[in-house]
Design a protein around this motif. Structure first.
Motif, mmCIF file in Angstrom:
data_model
loop_
_atom_site.group_PDB
_atom_site.id
_atom_site.type_symbol
_atom_site.label_atom_id
_atom_site.label_comp_id
_atom_site.label_asym_id
_atom_site.label_seq_id
_atom_site.Cartn_x
_atom_site.Cartn_y
_atom_site.Cartn_z
ATOM 1 N N GLU A 8 0.833 -1.207 0.000
ATOM 2 C CA GLU A 8 0.000 0.000 0.000
ATOM 3 C C GLU A 8 0.869 1.259 0.000
ATOM 4 O O GLU A 8 0.599 2.210 -0.734
ATOM 5 C CB GLU A 8 -0.924 0.001 1.213
ATOM 6 C CG GLU A 8 -2.053 -0.996 1.139
ATOM 7 C CD GLU A 8 -2.946 -0.936 2.364
ATOM 8 O OE1 GLU A 8 -4.114 -1.321 2.253
ATOM 9 O OE2 GLU A 8 -2.462 -0.506 3.439
ATOM 10 N N ALA A 9 1.895 1.271 0.820
ATOM 11 C CA ALA A 9 2.768 2.438 0.876
ATOM 12 C C ALA A 9 3.518 2.630 -0.432
ATOM 13 O O ALA A 9 3.679 3.762 -0.905
ATOM 14 C CB ALA A 9 3.757 2.306 2.037
ATOM 15 N N GLN A 10 3.972 1.541 -1.030
ATOM 16 C CA GLN A 10 4.665 1.655 -2.313
ATOM 17 C C GLN A 10 3.736 2.232 -3.379
ATOM 18 O O GLN A 10 4.153 3.034 -4.218
ATOM 19 C CB GLN A 10 5.191 0.276 -2.743
ATOM 20 C CG GLN A 10 6.205 -0.336 -1.778
ATOM 21 C CD GLN A 10 7.327 0.622 -1.408
ATOM 22 O OE1 GLN A 10 7.989 1.184 -2.283
ATOM 23 N NE2 GLN A 10 7.544 0.813 -0.106
ATOM 24 N N GLU A 11 2.476 1.847 -3.339
ATOM 25 C CA GLU A 11 1.485 2.410 -4.261
ATOM 26 C C GLU A 11 1.284 3.897 -3.981
ATOM 27 O O GLU A 11 1.213 4.714 -4.909
ATOM 28 C CB GLU A 11 0.162 1.665 -4.129
ATOM 29 C CG GLU A 11 -1.047 2.344 -4.756
ATOM 30 C CD GLU A 11 -0.991 2.480 -6.267
ATOM 31 O OE1 GLU A 11 -1.840 3.187 -6.833
ATOM 32 O OE2 GLU A 11 -0.064 1.884 -6.892
ATOM 33 N N PHE A 44 2.209 9.382 -5.802
ATOM 34 C CA PHE A 44 2.682 10.739 -5.541
ATOM 35 C C PHE A 44 3.689 11.160 -6.602
ATOM 36 O O PHE A 44 3.605 12.262 -7.144
ATOM 37 C CB PHE A 44 3.312 10.807 -4.149
ATOM 38 C CG PHE A 44 3.818 12.176 -3.774
ATOM 39 C CD1 PHE A 44 2.962 13.115 -3.216
ATOM 40 C CD2 PHE A 44 5.140 12.524 -3.992
ATOM 41 C CE1 PHE A 44 3.424 14.384 -2.874
ATOM 42 C CE2 PHE A 44 5.614 13.787 -3.658
ATOM 43 C CZ PHE A 44 4.747 14.724 -3.102
ATOM 44 N N ALA A 45 4.643 10.281 -6.892
ATOM 45 C CA ALA A 45 5.677 10.598 -7.879
ATOM 46 C C ALA A 45 5.082 10.782 -9.275
ATOM 47 O O ALA A 45 5.558 11.601 -10.066
ATOM 48 C CB ALA A 45 6.737 9.501 -7.899
ATOM 49 N N GLN A 46 4.038 10.013 -9.567
ATOM 50 C CA GLN A 46 3.416 10.051 -10.898
ATOM 51 C C GLN A 46 2.262 11.040 -10.980
ATOM 52 O O GLN A 46 1.594 11.134 -12.002
ATOM 53 C CB GLN A 46 2.930 8.649 -11.258
ATOM 54 C CG GLN A 46 4.059 7.630 -11.380
ATOM 55 C CD GLN A 46 3.570 6.192 -11.345
ATOM 56 O OE1 GLN A 46 2.372 5.913 -11.495
ATOM 57 N NE2 GLN A 46 4.493 5.251 -11.136
#
Length: 255
Positions: free
Chosen positions: A235-238, A243-245
């Motif tokens: 979930e955090a990686q998503e 955020f980056a995208q």
């Protein structure tokens, strides 16, 4: 030290200014280290009798730098400088005053729970976006915010990340005064100087009676463990990828 934290002492008051306005005063590991160093030194220095936190630019603090979150995926809070800063907040016995304007996000909110006086500028907003980032609260806020505003308000602040406006923050006991932005720094400075003239032994003893540092440190340890686990979660990686995208995250694909 870092140029992104400006420290000055006048009339017994240490003023710590977050000075990264181009990044909305988002805190880096170096800034946490400088904050921790100053608080630890202030605790040992009898000449420093109060501490004021301020922020440059159009907001107090945007929270932790997201790039640091990503870099910390394999570390817990305690292993980084933010852990030292949180422990220094928990163990500080001298008066801590915050002068908050604009948005105060994440650690920008939770650090206020360790301050003895919080002055808000009109229009200030307090935001805790931890769950929005698939993370959990820190700075012992899962205990301190609950004690301050009650379960239903604390849960909504954490679970939905909705901003708390200055009027509500005052009514709920998260701040003790709301002033025009132009008066913010002068109000905080005057309050700090008043406290600095009080009998320091009595102030310290009073604060120690009002707080339980052992319980706060214990909650910090529990939060750090869960926070570190959440940093590694899908979930955090998503959340970080979204955020980056510059897109909305999709958490529905996770159980």
């Amino acid at each position: 030290m870092t140029e992104h934290l400006v420290a000055s002492v006048e009339e017994g008051v240490l003023t710590l200014v977050l000075n990264r306005p181009d990044k909305k005063n988002a805190l880096t590991d170096a800034m946490y280290a400088a904050l921790a160093d100053n608080l630890v030194s202030a605790e040992k220095d009898p000449a420093i009798r109060a501490v004021v936190f301020r922020g440059e630019g159009d907001m107090f603090c945007a929270g932790n730098d997201i790039a640091d979150f990503v870099a910390a995926s394999n570390d817990g809070i305690a292993e980084r400088s933010v852990g030292r800063f949180l422990r220094a907040l928990a163990e500080s016995t001298k008066p801590l005053i915050a002068a908050v304007h604009g948005k105060s996000v994440g650690i920008g909110l939770t650090m206020l729970l360790h301050c003895d006086q919080v002055i808000l500028a009109e229009g200030a907003q307090l935001i805790a976006p931890f769950v929005n980032l698939a993370l959990v609260p820190e700075a012992a806020s899962s205990m301190l915010l609950l004690a301050r505003v009650g379960h239903v308000r604390a849960y909504r602040i954490f679970a939905l990340g909705e901003p708390v406006n200055a009027a509500d923050a005052l009514a709920w006991g998260l701040a003790n005064e709301v002033v025009p932005h132009a008066d913010l720094n002068a109000t905080a400075d005057a309050l700090a100087r008043r406290l600095a003239k009080q009998p320091m032994g009595a102030l310290i003893a009073t604060k120690q009676l009002m707080r339980d540092p052992a319980a706060i440190r214990e909650r910090l340890d529990v939060e750090n463990k869960v926070f570190a686990e959440r940093l590694k979660s899908p979930e955090a990686q998503e959340a970080f990828a979204a955020f980056a995208q510059r897109r909305a995250p999709d958490f529905t694909k996770f159980g």
